[in-house]
Scaffold this active site. Sequence first.
Site, short mmCIF file in Angstrom:
data_model
loop_
_atom_site.label_atom_id
_atom_site.label_comp_id
_atom_site.label_asym_id
_atom_site.label_seq_id
_atom_site.Cartn_x
_atom_site.Cartn_y
_atom_site.Cartn_z
N GLU A 46 -9.58 -4.88 -21.26
CA GLU A 46 -8.34 -5.57 -21.62
C GLU A 46 -7.24 -5.20 -20.62
O GLU A 46 -6.93 -4.01 -20.44
CB GLU A 46 -7.91 -5.18 -23.04
CG GLU A 46 -6.83 -6.10 -23.58
CD GLU A 46 -6.40 -5.75 -25.01
OE1 GLU A 46 -5.44 -6.37 -25.48
OE2 GLU A 46 -7.01 -4.86 -25.61
N GLY B 298 0.79 -1.23 0.00
CA GLY B 298 0.00 0.00 0.00
C GLY B 298 0.82 1.28 0.00
O GLY B 298 0.32 2.33 0.39
N HIS C 238 0.65 0.76 -13.28
CA HIS C 238 1.31 -0.47 -13.70
C HIS C 238 2.81 -0.19 -13.81
O HIS C 238 3.21 0.83 -14.39
CB HIS C 238 0.76 -0.92 -15.05
CG HIS C 238 1.37 -2.21 -15.52
ND1 HIS C 238 1.00 -3.43 -14.99
CD2 HIS C 238 2.33 -2.46 -16.43
CE1 HIS C 238 1.72 -4.38 -15.56
NE2 HIS C 238 2.53 -3.82 -16.44
N ASN D 156 -5.55 2.74 -12.80
CA ASN D 156 -4.59 1.74 -12.34
C ASN D 156 -3.18 2.27 -12.55
O ASN D 156 -2.94 3.07 -13.46
CB ASN D 156 -4.75 0.45 -13.14
CG ASN D 156 -3.80 -0.65 -12.70
OD1 ASN D 156 -3.61 -0.88 -11.50
ND2 ASN D 156 -3.17 -1.31 -13.65
C1 GAR Z 1 3.43 -1.17 -7.48
O1 GAR Z 1 4.71 -1.24 -8.06
C2 GAR Z 1 2.36 -1.18 -8.57
O2 GAR Z 1 2.74 -0.50 -9.73
C3 GAR Z 1 2.25 -2.65 -8.82
O3 GAR Z 1 2.33 -3.26 -7.55
C4 GAR Z 1 3.12 -2.43 -6.69
C5 GAR Z 1 2.30 -2.16 -5.45
O4 GAR Z 1 3.07 -1.50 -4.48
N1 GAR Z 1 1.01 -2.97 -9.48
C6 GAR Z 1 0.88 -3.97 -10.34
O5 GAR Z 1 1.78 -4.71 -10.64
C7 GAR Z 1 -0.50 -4.10 -10.95
N2 GAR Z 1 -0.50 -5.05 -12.02
P1 GAR Z 1 2.33 -0.81 -3.22
O6 GAR Z 1 1.33 -1.83 -2.65
O7 GAR Z 1 3.43 -0.54 -2.26
O8 GAR Z 1 1.63 0.42 -3.73
#
Ligand code: GAR
Length: 194
Positions: free
Chosen positions: A143, A12, A109, A107
């Site tokens: 998608e 988070g 990514h 989102n």
């Molecule tokens: C982040 O790097 C985010 O971009 C990625 O997970 C991490 C979450 O970190 N999201 C994905 O890979 C979505 N497909 P956080 O929980 O510390 O924010």
Amino acid sequence: MKNIVILISGGGSNMAAIVRAAQSEQWPARIAAVISNRADAGGLPFAQANGIPTVVIPSQDFASRDAFDAALRAAIDEFLPDLIVLAGFMRILTAPFVAHYAGRMLNIHPSLLPRFSGLHTHRQALAAGHDRHGATVHIVTAELDHGPVLGQVEVAVLPGDTEAALAIRVLQQEHILYPRVIRDFIEHGAPAQH
Ligand code: GAR
């Protein structure tokens, strides 16, 4: 005041960056709730400590994606959200769920989309030998990792980089990018698509 609901699965840290920015920059929006599909998501205590309601909808308890998404949607809609923010929410969402929040779900990514959708993006970037990597904020469409891009940040891949080192540097930049894009989206909406 707009209502933002943030969905997390893990640490988070993006959610925390958004909460801090909303507070310190006095956004015309409140973080109405933080919802996790995992009870052990590391970000939940931070949200609670900041007075934000938290909800856990444990995805492992549901027999199907449709059933989980229906429960998640009901939980989200309790908070009358204007914007849904996926912040490390590691679930693939069904088309009806995405359609319900069309144009108001974002989102982040960890890659320069359209490169490297899906998982293990840092590993993919290193394996491809690219010297630039980064992160993308986009509108969620049916998608996976393909919606209209609202913002990107680039990070240099350094000689001898490891997956972990690269992930940390990208994450640090995500914490700047995501609040900036969300604030812009709240204040000005989606930019016109060409
Ligand atoms: C982040 O790097 C985010 O971009 C990625 O997970 C991490 C979450 O970190 N999201 C994905 O890979 C979505 N497909 P956080 O929980 O510390 O924010």
